[in-house]
Design an enzyme around this catalytic site. Structure first.
Site, PDB file in Angstrom:
ATOM      1  N   ASP A  82    -107.713  10.379 -53.386  1.00  0.00           N
ATOM      2  CA  ASP A  82    -108.251  10.267 -54.388  1.00  0.00           C
ATOM      3  C   ASP A  82    -109.337   9.042 -54.370  1.00  0.00           C
ATOM      4  O   ASP A  82    -109.397   8.438 -53.398  1.00  0.00           O
ATOM      5  CB  ASP A  82    -107.345  10.215 -55.656  1.00  0.00           C
ATOM      6  N   ASP A 127    -110.337   5.549 -56.771  1.00  0.00           N
ATOM      7  CA  ASP A 127    -110.128   4.817 -57.741  1.00  0.00           C
ATOM      8  C   ASP A 127    -111.189   3.798 -58.026  1.00  0.00           C
ATOM      9  O   ASP A 127    -111.673   3.215 -56.794  1.00  0.00           O
ATOM     10  CB  ASP A 127    -108.884   4.107 -57.384  1.00  0.00           C
ATOM     11  N   ASP A 181    -109.728   8.106 -60.601  1.00  0.00           N
ATOM     12  CA  ASP A 181    -108.984   7.523 -61.506  1.00  0.00           C
ATOM     13  C   ASP A 181    -110.001   6.262 -62.128  1.00  0.00           C
ATOM     14  O   ASP A 181    -110.352   5.466 -60.908  1.00  0.00           O
ATOM     15  CB  ASP A 181    -107.816   6.857 -61.049  1.00  0.00           C
TER      16      ASP A 181
END
Length: 541
Positions: free
Chosen positions: A324, A326, A465
């Site tokens: 992912d 961030d 995120d």
């Protein structure tokens, strides 16, 4: 039927007794290790037909041991285990080449030097043992290291333990793997590991198995385990943790198809995760992370000029791919960041960039919470867990600095109040979050593997995120969100056990002085902790 006159000449399945052997001075035993049971059975039968005495079980009567693809040391270690570890087995160890040549000749050929398995004598007194500090936060660990096979074996067992909700065992394997990653050379002997920290009996057995056999039986068995495979698939769904996956497995659900057919009610995070499963289980490239970063920065600056966006996680540590992306957001003026997240999310939603989003408020109050160690490693910043819709063309344009990206509008997807079962402090390729059987990036080295595009749509879904931190806490947040997960855990352990301090992604508190220690940079935090500063690229514990 064998004629009665010939029956006495036929060796029994239990091995020859010496009666009827044409070559009584040779009592042979073929090691099954690396040879395989079926090949050993065939060669044993062939030898008996040629008149050799070939024993099924090793015993004191054996004079010659025949081995295939083993070193002399490996065979001798096995032999010692058969006689109580005395190391006095009076047998000759031969390579399979002598046996096959003898079969062709119809009798034993002369034993030449090339037939003998030479043993490499290891003088433990001359072995230079490795030495590393006890805490991972004291070691410099780059992405590339010298013990990939050993570390990967332990990391897989750690992953399996974590997926099985056995965090203690998982941490033990992670710490052992981190020690191997920090070593300056490749491990070739168990003697080199003498006295190293964090290497428990279980980890040492796995290491020895790999050194002796090239692979660990336990690791290979784990890879083949149906439960492990199912846990990988189910925890690969965004919003599904190990406990939920284990409950589904107990109900007989092992695949995505079985989950869809089960009629289970999924929360909105899990629904989005299942819908975009293929995309979310493909590695995110650095180019894609940079393209998303440009969009996020545009959104942040448009609602709060002067605000700063920093890419964190594995990409900050130098990884080429991750699970992912961030981003840490702050403003140089304390307090200006308050209320920023809803505005950024609203901008992204209106522009059609969010397929799913869940926003939480900042619940950290220094004066109220005090210096006590938080009950979990999850920080309490204002943050947004989202699934981002990234145009594939945007990635290409991000690779060309002179070109600007253009994005179309897409439909809005509402958020909800569902809590996600994720750990925002985990590194980019946390095994808890990266299940799935598709081809993806290595969790240890961050190297990109080949993947096939999911369908032919012009965009892909990416986990993103967003975290907002006050500037007074930014250095701590940056340190906490950079990872790796074990490095951060070891920093907190060092602070508590060695310095009587409490460290979190929000602050550092000195229990002896009874006060908070402020820091404007990561370097200052390391100095407070009495540690040598380690840059992000060497925090890959």
């Amino acid at each position: 039927m064998v004629p009665l006159k010939r029956r006495k000449m036929v060796p029994s399945a239990a091995g020859n007794t010496g009666t009827g052997s044409r070559f009584p001075q040779f009592v042979l035993f073929l090691m099954e290790r690396k040879m395989g049971a079926s090949r050993r059975a065939f060669l044993s039968q062939l030898g008996r037909k040629k008149g050799f005495q070939v024993e099924e079980k090793f015993s004191d009567s054996v004079t010659h041991v025949v081995s295939e693809s083993n070193s002399g040391n490996e065979v001798r270690t096995w032999l010692d285990s058969q006689v109580g570890g005395q190391g006095q087995t009076p047998v000759q160890v031969l390579d399979i080449s002598w046996y096959t040549e003898s079969m062709c000749a119809g009798g034993p050929v002369p034993i030449l030097d090339r037939h003998k398995l030479q043993e490499q004598q290891i003088n433990e007194a001359e072995v230079v043992a490795f030495s590393v500090p006890s805490y991972a936060c004291q070691r410099r660990i780059a992405l590339d290291h010298h013990n990939t096979v050993l570390a990967d074996a332990l990391s897989l067992l750690a992953e399996n333990a974590e997926l099985s909700d056995e965090d203690g065992r998982g941490v033990a394997f992670r710490r052992a793997a981190a020690v191997l990653k920090a070593l300056p050379r490749q491990v070739t002997s168990m003697a080199q590991l003498k006295g190293l920290p964090c290497l428990g009996g279980h980890s040492l057995r796995v290491i020895k198995d790999v050194l002796d056999n090239g692979a660990s039986d336990e690791v290979e068995s784990t890879k083949r385990s149906e439960r492990y495979k199912a846990l990988k698939v189910l925890t690969g769904i965004f919003g599904v943790g190990a406990k939920t996956a284990a409950r589904w497995i107990s109900e007989g659900i092992h695949t995505l198809q079985q989950l869809q057919a089960s009629g289970h009610t999924l929360n909105r995070a899990q629904q989005a995760g299942l819908e975009h499963y293929d995309d979310l289980n493909q590695p995110v490239t650095k180019a894609e992370a940079d393209a998303i970063g440009e969009i996020v920065e545009k959104a942040v600056v448009s609602v709060l000029p002067g605000a700063q966006v920093t890419l964190t996680g594995g990409f900050r540590r130098g990884k080429l791919a991750g699970h992912d992306v961030d981003f840490l957001i702050t403003h140089p003026e304390e307090g200006r960041e308050e209320g920023l997240m809803p505005k950024v999310v609203s901008w992204l939603v209106k522009q059609g960039f969010l397929l799913y989003q869940k926003t939480t408020r900042n619940s950290y109050l220094e004066s109220k919470d005090g210096p006590a160690q938080p009950p979990s490693n999850i920080d309490r910043f204002e943050r947004c867990f989202s699934i981002f819709k990234l145009e594939k063309q945007a990635t290409k344009q991000a690779e060309m600095p002179e070109d600007s990206c253009s994005f179309g509008a897409h439909r809005q997807v509402e958020g909800d109040d569902t809590c996600l079962q994720t750990d925002p402090q985990s590194c980019s390729l946390s095994p808890i979050q990266t299940g799935g059987l598709c081809r993806r990036a290595s969790s240890e080295e961050g190297q990109l593997e080949e993947t096939e595009p999911a369908g032919h749509k012009p965009w892909r879904a990416v986990r993103v995120d967003l975290v907002v931190s006050p500037v007074s806490q930014f250095a701590f947040a940056l340190l906490g969100w950079t990872g790796s997960k074990l490095f951060e855990r070891e920093l907190r352990r060092w602070a508590g056990y060695e310095k009587a301090m409490s460290l979190s992604s929000h602050a550092l508190y000195d229990n002896n002085q009874g006060r908070y220690l402020r820091a404007a940079s990561e370097e200052e935090i390391f100095a407070h902790l009495g540690l040598e500063y380690i840059p992000p690229s060497e925090r890959n514990a």
